[in-house]
Design a protein around this motif. Structure first.
Motif, PDB file in Angstrom:
ATOM      1  N   ALA A  97       0.850  -1.189   0.000  1.00 44.70           N
ATOM      2  CA  ALA A  97       0.000   0.000   0.000  1.00 44.70           C
ATOM      3  C   ALA A  97       0.888   1.242   0.000  1.00 44.70           C
ATOM      4  O   ALA A  97       1.878   1.303   0.724  1.00 44.70           O
ATOM      5  N   MET A 118      -3.507  -3.623  -5.613  1.00 42.98           N
ATOM      6  CA  MET A 118      -4.154  -3.368  -4.326  1.00 42.98           C
ATOM      7  C   MET A 118      -5.237  -4.418  -4.104  1.00 42.98           C
ATOM      8  O   MET A 118      -6.355  -4.289  -4.589  1.00 42.98           O
ATOM      9  N   THR A 168      -7.499   1.948  -2.996  1.00 44.74           N
ATOM     10  CA  THR A 168      -7.105   1.642  -1.610  1.00 44.74           C
ATOM     11  C   THR A 168      -8.173   2.152  -0.638  1.00 44.74           C
ATOM     12  O   THR A 168      -8.592   1.439   0.276  1.00 44.74           O
ATOM     13  N   GLY A 172      -9.488  -1.549  -0.796  1.00 41.36           N
ATOM     14  CA  GLY A 172      -8.361  -2.019   0.018  1.00 41.36           C
ATOM     15  C   GLY A 172      -8.752  -1.960   1.497  1.00 41.36           C
ATOM     16  O   GLY A 172      -8.633  -2.927   2.239  1.00 41.36           O
ATOM     17  N   SER A 173      -9.257  -0.803   1.903  1.00 41.72           N
ATOM     18  CA  SER A 173      -9.722  -0.620   3.289  1.00 41.72           C
ATOM     19  C   SER A 173     -11.146  -1.111   3.466  1.00 41.72           C
ATOM     20  O   SER A 173     -11.609  -1.259   4.603  1.00 41.72           O
TER      21      SER A 173
END
Ligand SMILES: NC(=O)C1=CN([C@@H]2O[C@H](COP(=O)(O)OP(=O)(O)OC[C@H]3O[C@@H](n4cnc5c(N)ncnc54)[C@H](OP(=O)(O)O)[C@@H]3O)[C@@H](O)[C@H]2O)C=CC1
Ligand SMILES: O=C(O)[C@@H]1CCC=N1
Length: 278
Positions: A97, A118, A168, A172-173
Motif C-alpha cells: 500500500a 491493491m 485503496t 483495500g480498506s
C-alpha cells in the motif's frame, strides 16, 4: 519451469499462495517464499502448502521470474537490498500500500516491469477485490499473467496507477468499513433484545444475501432498497434516521479521507525511501 517468488511471508503472501495453488495458476513446486528472519513461519508455510522456502533472497531472485513484494511498505528498501543487481527481466508484482511504481524503480535503480496491485484481506478466502496497474515496460503477456494471478484470489480490475489511491480507499480498506457496520449492527441487536449469537448469524446472512442480490440482480442497489421499503413501514422509519444522521455523507467522507491518506502515505514513503530520509 516458471517460478514465482515471494519476498515477505505474512498474511497477504499466504492468501496469494493458497489462491494460486487452489486456482491451479502455479503448482506448489513453482512457488518460493522468503521472509526476514522468522524460520518457524517458513516451516509452517512449507508444511501447509508444500512450497519451497528460503532465507536466501539472492537464490530466490535467480530462481523465480516473477517476484512478489509482500512485506510492509516501510521494509521494502531493506528487503530489496542486495538483490537489485540480480533483478533483470523479472516481473515485479507489488502489493504494498502507498508505494508507487516510481519509488520501486528508484529503489531498484533501473527500469523494470512492475505491476502494482491493491488486493484486500478477503484474499484469504479467495474473495479479494483487487485492482492492478502496470509500468510502461509491462508486456500484455505479463499483464495477463497478473490478472490470472489475482483472479485466483478473487476478482481483478486493471486501472491507471493514479487510481490506486482511490482503490485503496474504497476496496483495500473496504472490508474494515463492513466490519464496522457489523459491529454496529451487533451492538444494536443486543440493545433491541436479541441474543448476540443469534444476531451474528442473522447479520452475516443478511450481508451475504444482500451482496449476492447486488451481484446477480440487474437492478440498481437503490431499486433493491426501494423493494425492501414498504410505505410507512419499518425500513422507511430506519432509513429516515440514517438520512437524518447523514450516514451517506459520512460514508463518502470516509472513502475520500482514506483515499487522501493513501496519497499522503505515497508521498511520505517516496520521500523517505528514495531520498534516504528517515
Ligand atoms: N492487510 C491488508 O488489508 C492489506 C495489505 N496490503 C499490503 O500487503 C503487504 C504485506 O502485508 P501483510 O502480509 O499483512 O504483512 P505481514 O506483517 O503479515 O508480513 C510481512 C512479511 O514481510 C517480511 N519482511 C519484513 N522485512 C523483510 C525483509 N527485509 N526481507 C524479507 N522479508 C521481510 C516479514 O518477515 P519476518 O516475519 O521474518 O519479519 C513478514 O513475512 C503490506 O505492504 C500491505 O500494505 C495490501 C492490501 C491490503
Ligand atoms: O490500512 C491500510 O493502510 C492498509 C491499506 C489497505 C488496507 N490496509
Amino acid at each position: 519451469m516458471e517460478r514465482i517468488g515471494f519476498i515477505g511471508a505474512g498474511s497477504m503472501a499466504e492468501a496469494m499462495v493458497a489462491g494460486l495453488i487452489k486456482g491451479n495458476v502455479f503448482q506448489a513446486e513453482q512457488i518460493i517464499v522468503s521472509n526476514r528472519s522468522n524460520s518457524d513461519r517458513l516451516d509452517e508455510l512449507a508444511a501447509k502448502y508444500g512450497i519451497k522456502t528460503t532465507h536466501d533472497k539472492e537464490q530466490l531472485v535467480k530462481d523465480a521470474s516473477i517476484i512478489v513484494l509482500a512485506m510492509k511498505p516501510k521494509d521494502v528498501k531493506a528487503a530489496l537490498d542486495g538483490v537489485q543487481t540480480l533483478i533483470k527481466d523479472h516481473l515485479i508484482v507489488s502489493v504494498l500500500a502507498g508505494i508507487s511504481i516510481q519509488t520501486i524503480m528508484a529503489i531498484l535503480g533501473k527500469k523494470v516491469s512492475i505491476v502494482r496491485a491493491m488486493p484486500n484481506t478477503s484474499a484469504a478466502i479467495r474473495k479479494s477485490a483487487t485492482a492492478i496497474a502496470g509500468s510502461d515496460s509491462v508486456t500484455m503477456k505479463q499483464m495477463k499473467k497478473c490478472v490470472s494471478l489475482f483472479e485466483a484470489i478473487g476478482i481483478c480490475k486493471i486501472v491507471e496507477e493514479n487510481q490506486l489511491d482511490a482503490v485503496t480507499g474504497l476496496s483495500g480498506s473496504g472490508p474494515a468499513y463492513i466490519y464496522y457496520l457489523v459491529e454496529s449492527m451487533e451492538k444494536a441487536a443486543v440493545e433491541v433484545g436479541l441474543d448476540p449469537f443469534v444476531a451474528r448469524d442473522l447479520i452475516v446472512q443478511t450481508l451475504l444475501g444482500a451482496s449476492e442480490m447486488i451481484a446477480v440482480s440487474e437492478k440498481h442497489p437503490s431499486q433493491l432498497r426501494k423493494e425492501v421499503t414498504s410505505p410507512n413501514g419499518t425500513t422507511e422509519a430506519g432509513i429516515s434516521i440514517l438520512k437524518e444522521k447523514q450516514v451517506q455523507e459520512a460514508i463518502i467522507s470516509c472513502i475520500r479521507r482514506a483515499t487522501e491518506r493513501s496519497e499522503e502515505l505515497k508521498a511520505m514513503f517516496s520521500e523517505e525511501l528514495v531520498t534516504n530520509k528517515k
